[in-house]
Design a protein around this motif. Sequence first.
Motif, short mmCIF file in Angstrom:
data_model
loop_
_atom_site.label_atom_id
_atom_site.label_comp_id
_atom_site.label_asym_id
_atom_site.label_seq_id
_atom_site.Cartn_x
_atom_site.Cartn_y
_atom_site.Cartn_z
N THR A 107 0.73 -1.08 0.00
CA THR A 107 -0.06 0.04 -0.09
C THR A 107 0.83 1.16 -0.02
N PRO A 108 1.80 1.50 0.85
CA PRO A 108 2.55 2.62 0.83
C PRO A 108 3.26 3.03 -0.54
N ALA A 109 3.83 1.91 -1.15
CA ALA A 109 4.59 2.04 -2.22
C ALA A 109 3.31 2.46 -3.46
N ALA A 114 0.84 6.57 -6.66
CA ALA A 114 -0.39 7.57 -7.07
C ALA A 114 -0.08 9.00 -7.15
N ALA A 115 0.44 9.23 -6.00
CA ALA A 115 0.86 10.76 -5.61
C ALA A 115 1.67 11.49 -6.75
N VAL A 116 2.60 10.67 -7.15
CA VAL A 116 3.51 10.94 -8.46
C VAL A 116 2.34 11.27 -9.79
N ILE A 117 1.87 10.26 -9.90
CA ILE A 117 0.86 10.29 -11.14
C ILE A 117 -0.28 11.49 -10.95
N PHE A 118 -1.03 11.48 -10.01
CA PHE A 118 -2.01 12.20 -9.85
C PHE A 118 -2.01 13.57 -9.23
N MET A 123 9.24 11.82 -8.21
CA MET A 123 9.53 10.24 -8.24
C MET A 123 11.28 10.42 -7.98
N ASN A 124 11.40 9.43 -6.89
CA ASN A 124 13.05 9.25 -6.88
C ASN A 124 13.43 7.72 -6.86
#
Length: 303
Positions: A107-109, A114-118, A123-124
């Motif tokens: 779930t955390p990954a 999803a935070a990167v996409i939406f 992203m790192n």
Amino acid sequence: MRKSLSIRTVSYLILGMALFGSATPLSKIIGSAFPVFTASFARMVIASSVLAPVVWLMTSRFANARRSDWYVMAAIAAAGMVGFTATMLFGMRLTTGVIGSTIMSATPAVTATAAVIFLGAAMNWRKAGALSLAVLGCVLINLLQGSGEGGGNANALVLGALLVAVAVCFEAAFTLLSRRLSEGITSMEATLGASLMAMPLFVVLSFLFDGRPLDFTGATSGEWAALLFWGAATGGLAPVLWYMGVREAPGAMTAASMGVMPITALMLSYVLLGEAFKWVHLIGFGLVFAGLVLMIIEHAEDT
């Protein structure tokens, strides 16, 4: 000012995450004993009865909620309550507690991706590595777990795993939607509001799709205990403990406590479900947990 760390605060975080972790194996027991949407409705009722007095005593009781907050809570009710609970119960009917626990550990990954996409988050290598390890671990444990089973059973395991994966996506949506809430509303108020909104949805879905809508007969005392604990502890008490701990804990401790949830889920899969230990469990779970550690480090450094 640097937040202090006390035994009480650590206890809140660890116990809250442990209770959240128990939801995965309990979902298998409840999904097999009760109609899915009927059980989900009961969970919302039980959780709300736990949350309501706490919200009344510890918060402003929605007084500072904005109109936009109510829209967000409605979305949380649809995705984080209805979508997550239904896919989790249907999925855990078909797959094993170990597989379900391993997938939920991602779930955390998934949330970070999803935070990167939406949300346009950066992203790192840690986020990318966490997602890669989570996917690899989940695929590995499903392939090796199902390889020795009969065709039909193996197919059911895979379908169940896919449904749990969808539940993970709904859980990620819950987290991301929560970030849209204003500072005038607490997480406990939002959880209570979303639980209350989800109740009528589950009633409608129960009459549409449950073979025995709102029928709780035929369950054993152990299954009733699982339902009551699932609602009161994982739906009501766990959010309260987590909220109380997060208010006082440093970011590093808050992030590190996330590791308790998947461990609890895995251990209870052996204890409550009587599942046999296999070395493949450690391999797949270890990969996903390594990804979780990367996310813990990432989150701790961000805070």
